[in-house]
Design an enzyme around this catalytic site. Structure first.
Site, PDB file in Angstrom:
ATOM      1  N   TYR A 163      44.433   9.975   1.510  1.00  0.00           N
ATOM      2  CA  TYR A 163      43.750  11.217   1.877  1.00  0.00           C
ATOM      3  C   TYR A 163      44.660  12.261   2.489  1.00  0.00           C
ATOM      4  CZ  TYR A 163      40.186   7.897   0.831  1.00  0.00           C
ATOM      5  OH  TYR A 163      39.451   6.943   0.164  1.00  0.00           O
ATOM      6  N   ASP A 192      45.419  -1.004   0.208  1.00  0.00           N
ATOM      7  CA  ASP A 192      44.636   0.073   0.817  1.00  0.00           C
ATOM      8  C   ASP A 192      44.432  -0.245   2.297  1.00  0.00           C
ATOM      9  OD1 ASP A 192      42.476   2.361  -0.337  1.00  0.00           O
ATOM     10  OD2 ASP A 192      41.880   1.439   1.559  1.00  0.00           O
ATOM     11  N   ASP A 198      28.514   5.561   3.361  1.00  0.00           N
ATOM     12  CA  ASP A 198      29.713   6.399   3.210  1.00  0.00           C
ATOM     13  C   ASP A 198      30.081   6.643   1.753  1.00  0.00           C
ATOM     14  OD1 ASP A 198      29.941   6.719   5.908  1.00  0.00           O
ATOM     15  OD2 ASP A 198      31.460   5.176   6.184  1.00  0.00           O
ATOM     16  N   HIS A 202      35.432  -0.979  -2.742  1.00  0.00           N
ATOM     17  CA  HIS A 202      34.324  -1.225  -1.799  1.00  0.00           C
ATOM     18  C   HIS A 202      32.996  -1.475  -2.521  1.00  0.00           C
ATOM     19  CE1 HIS A 202      36.933  -0.133   1.454  1.00  0.00           C
ATOM     20  NE2 HIS A 202      37.063   1.117   1.042  1.00  0.00           N
ATOM     21  N   ASP A 216      29.072  16.565   4.908  1.00  0.00           N
ATOM     22  CA  ASP A 216      29.060  15.162   5.334  1.00  0.00           C
ATOM     23  C   ASP A 216      30.449  14.828   5.863  1.00  0.00           C
ATOM     24  OD1 ASP A 216      29.058  12.438   5.702  1.00  0.00           O
ATOM     25  OD2 ASP A 216      27.990  11.981   3.845  1.00  0.00           O
ATOM     26  N   ASP A 249      46.244   5.266   1.623  1.00  0.00           N
ATOM     27  CA  ASP A 249      45.858   5.635   2.985  1.00  0.00           C
ATOM     28  C   ASP A 249      46.537   4.723   4.001  1.00  0.00           C
ATOM     29  OD1 ASP A 249      44.389   3.494   2.054  1.00  0.00           O
ATOM     30  OD2 ASP A 249      42.429   4.415   2.398  1.00  0.00           O
ATOM     31  N   HIS A 306      41.773   0.132   4.002  1.00  0.00           N
ATOM     32  CA  HIS A 306      40.434  -0.399   4.243  1.00  0.00           C
ATOM     33  C   HIS A 306      40.273  -1.731   3.514  1.00  0.00           C
ATOM     34  CE1 HIS A 306      39.969   4.051   4.554  1.00  0.00           C
ATOM     35  NE2 HIS A 306      39.197   3.734   5.576  1.00  0.00           N
TER      36      HIS A 306
END
Length: 675
Positions: free
Chosen positions: A307, A174, A94, A137, A22, A267, A176
């Protein structure tokens, strides 16, 4: 008084992984957790923290933020085969499931609650939970973006319930948007949620309109949700600091939280394939430091994303260094935030001006937030204008290199104190009284006296000069001492002596912060010294290396001081990048309301010059001396309480100073230039 930092980690949370192909999920690997802990252990940081055991969150605790139906569905995953796990994962966006992920998700939430308990029970001052899976999230009835249970949302609800908290600040750095946290608290005025995130005008995941700056919360929660969208990649240290100085910190101090929780995704650091940003790991040392005076130091940092394993480990270390109180690294090359960042900052300040006193004046003084979106011709992303080719290959985040952060070694002595003769002072841990003056110091005093003060014969003043030189040498030359505090009688002579000695060799630039009326004999025209004066009498500034702030006395004095500190003094000071900070309090200033915020300023300015701060206090005031020593020693500072609205005259004065200086000191800018 609480001290020390907790570290919560269990390798068990690394024992799940992606079991099929994935591309969207392959970057979320077990090594994210183990590399973070190994970096802390290698640098000796894990050993300096208090190890707190992990526990599983109970079902009742998970249900604080999630529905029973969702919890029951996740509980079935340990018995699923790979095909069933794939099918279950496809129900969500995701995210991937594994037979052990339910167990790990309960540990991640439980570890976060263990950290909250340790901080709220004052067993430690602050701490970090290294957890996996991340959480910000995850929504009430849905896994999302590698997140199963919303660790930070559960923690905030748990803290409200178990410790009767009324004001919790969540800072999500973060890259995101943590939409799960936003959804959980968007109608709740007891939780202030701040998130900056890569957005690119909704083209970046999770591609939500509610991730934009215009989403401010709903109902009673209006104004308690702050989204700062990054509409291009490549954001730098300057952009991140501008966001803190001009958006987050003014609101945070006005909100006056009882607990700070950080959704710490790294990230947003350089080299990360998700964020594609350019902020160095060292910036997280400063972001952490800037938040630490809030909530009497009660701060819980919880791992989210990250990451690039190199920048992740470095950024985690920088964060924990600051939690432990180690000197922050100097950051050079700061300046004006990019136009795209300034556009977002300006829009946030405008849309939040209906809710926060810090921004109320913007309704008239700043442009309409509905500016045209930036594109490649006016400050927006330029990446697409130069397509990659064999001769001009496009760099990926992994191709970027950056220097290894310098070691951050704590000084053997945090603070040296020189009280007036005959005054006994009980010192905090890792502080000491200054010893006898050495022969070399006595010679230096004589040299300075002969050169600058021919007529000086007062032995008390000469002794003070010797103490100043002795403390400076231990700070600047031997790195034996981090900071110092000297009580002096003659402020003018003491300041001249300190500057003469500091600038002869060790310090190329000195920031002088003077609280008090009257002139100081400080020359600023050569660029080696920047003088900030906070006073109650009008003064006129013409030099770009001088900032005078005349604040009106009264109920809003504290608010005015903090607005000036966060929006003017700190931006200039960070860009000036001094090697030494000289903090000075005049004799009359100790009797004004300015002293209520002196402790907070003393804490915050230690983010500069690797913490090398010398404070000179004119005359003996027991409360002021104890407050100063406490702040220098890294102890928690009492909250200021909710701040009142600023006086219009103070707002006007500060804006005039911003306009006067921002051409030279770009970090002062908080709006896009109209030119």
């Amino acid at each position: 008084m609480a001290s020390g930092s907790a570290l919560i980690f269990d390798e068990e949370m690394s024992r799940y992984k992606l079991l099929w192909t994935d591309p969207a999920c392959e970057i979320e690997v077990p090594e994210r957790l183990t590399v973070s802990y190994e970096a802390l252990r290698t640098h000796g940081l894990a050993q300096r923290c208090k190890a707190v055991p992990v526990r599983q969150a109970t079902e009742q605790e998970i249900l604080l933020a999630h529905s029973e139906e969702y919890l029951e569905a996740v509980k079935q995953t340990p018995g699923m085969n790979v095909e069933e796990l794939m099918a279950f994962s496809k129900k969500y966006n995701d995210v991937y499931f594994h037979q052990n992920i339910y167990h790990c998700a309960k540990l991640a939430a439980g570890a976060t609650l263990q950290l909250v308990d340790s901080v709220m029970k004052r067993e430690v001052r602050n701490g970090m939970a290294l957890v996996r899976p991340p959480g910000h999230h995850s929504q009430r009835s849905a896994a999302n973006g590698f997140c199963v249970f919303n660790n930070v949302a559960i923690a905030a609800l748990y803290a409200k319930k178990n410790y009767n908290l009324n004001r919790i600040l969540i800072v999500d750095w973060d890259v995101h948007h943590g939409q799960g946290i936003q959804y959980c608290f968007e109608e709740d005025p007891s939780v202030l949620y701040f998130s900056w995130h890569r957005y690119e005008h909704q083209s970046f995941w999770p591609n939500l309109p509610e991730s934009d700056y215009s989403s401010v919360g709903k109902g009673k929660g209006s104004g308690f949700n702050i989204n700062l969208p990054w509409n291009k990649v490549g954001m730098t240290n300057s952009d991140y600091l501008a966001a803190f100085f001009h958006v987050l910190l003014p609101v945070a101090y006005e909100f006056d939280p009882e607990l700070v929780i950080v959704s710490a995704g790294f990230d947003s650091a350089i080299g990360d394939p998700e964020g594609e940003m350019c902020a160095l790991p060292e910036i997280f040392a400063h972001l952490t430091h800037l938040l630490m005076p809030l909530a009497a130091g009660k701060m819980c940092v919880v791992l989210e994303g990250g990451y690039n394993l190199t920048s992740l480990g470095q950024s985690v270390c920088q964060t924990v260094h600051s939690l432990l109180g180690d000197p922050t690294p100097r950051i050079s090359g700061l300046g004006t935030a990019c136009d795209s960042a300034l556009e977002s900052i300006q829009n946030v300040r405008n849309v939040q001006s209906s809710y926060w006193s810090s921004f109320k004046h913007l309704a008239q003084s700043e442009t309409n937030p509905k500016r045209p979106r930036l594109d490649a011709t006016n400050g927006g992303p330029k990446e697409s204008s130069e397509p990659a080719s064999e001769s001009n290959p496009k760099k990926t985040a992994q191709d970027i290199v950056w220097p290894e952060p310098l070691k951050r070694m704590p000084a053997s002595v945090r603070t040296v104190v020189v009280p007036p003769p005959g005054v006994e002072l009980t010192l905090p841990k890792n502080c000491q009284h200054s010893g006898d003056i050495s022969e070399s110091t006595a010679k230096e005093v004589q040299r300075i006296r002969d050169k600058h003060f021919h007529d000086l014969t007062d032995q008390n003043i000469l002794r003070s000069l010797g103490n100043i030189i002795s403390v400076l040498d231990r700070m600047m030359r031997s790195d034996e001492v981090c900071n110092g505090c000297v009580v002096v009688s003659d402020l003018s002579v003491s300041v001249q002596c300190a500057l003469q000695h500091a600038l002869t060799e060790p310090a190329e630039r000195v920031l002088v912060v003077y609280v008090g009326d009257g002139e100081l004999p400080v020359k600023t025209n050569d660029g080696k010294v920047f003088l900030v004066q906070i006073c109650t009498k009008e003064t006129e500034d013409k030099c770009v290396n001088r900032l005078s702030l005349c604040l009106r006395e009264g109920e809003s004095l504290t608010a005015g001081f903090m607005q000036a500190l966060l929006g003017l003094i700190l931006p200039v000071a960070y860009e000036f990048n001094p090697a030494l900070v000289l903090g000075i309090v005049g004799e009359t200033a100790a009797k004004t309301g300015l002293m209520t915020v002196w402790g907070h300023m003393t804490c915050l300015i230690q983010g500069l010059a690797r913490g090398r701060t010398l404070t000179l206090l004119q005359g003996y005031d027991k409360d002021l001396l104890e407050l100063t020593v406490s702040a220098l020693s890294g102890a928690s500072i009492s909250p200021l309480g909710p701040l009142r609205a600023l006086k219009p005259e103070d707002v006007e004065m500060m804006e005039k100073q911003r306009q006067r200086l921002q051409e030279r000191w770009g970090l002062l800018r908080c709006t896009v230039s109209e030119s």
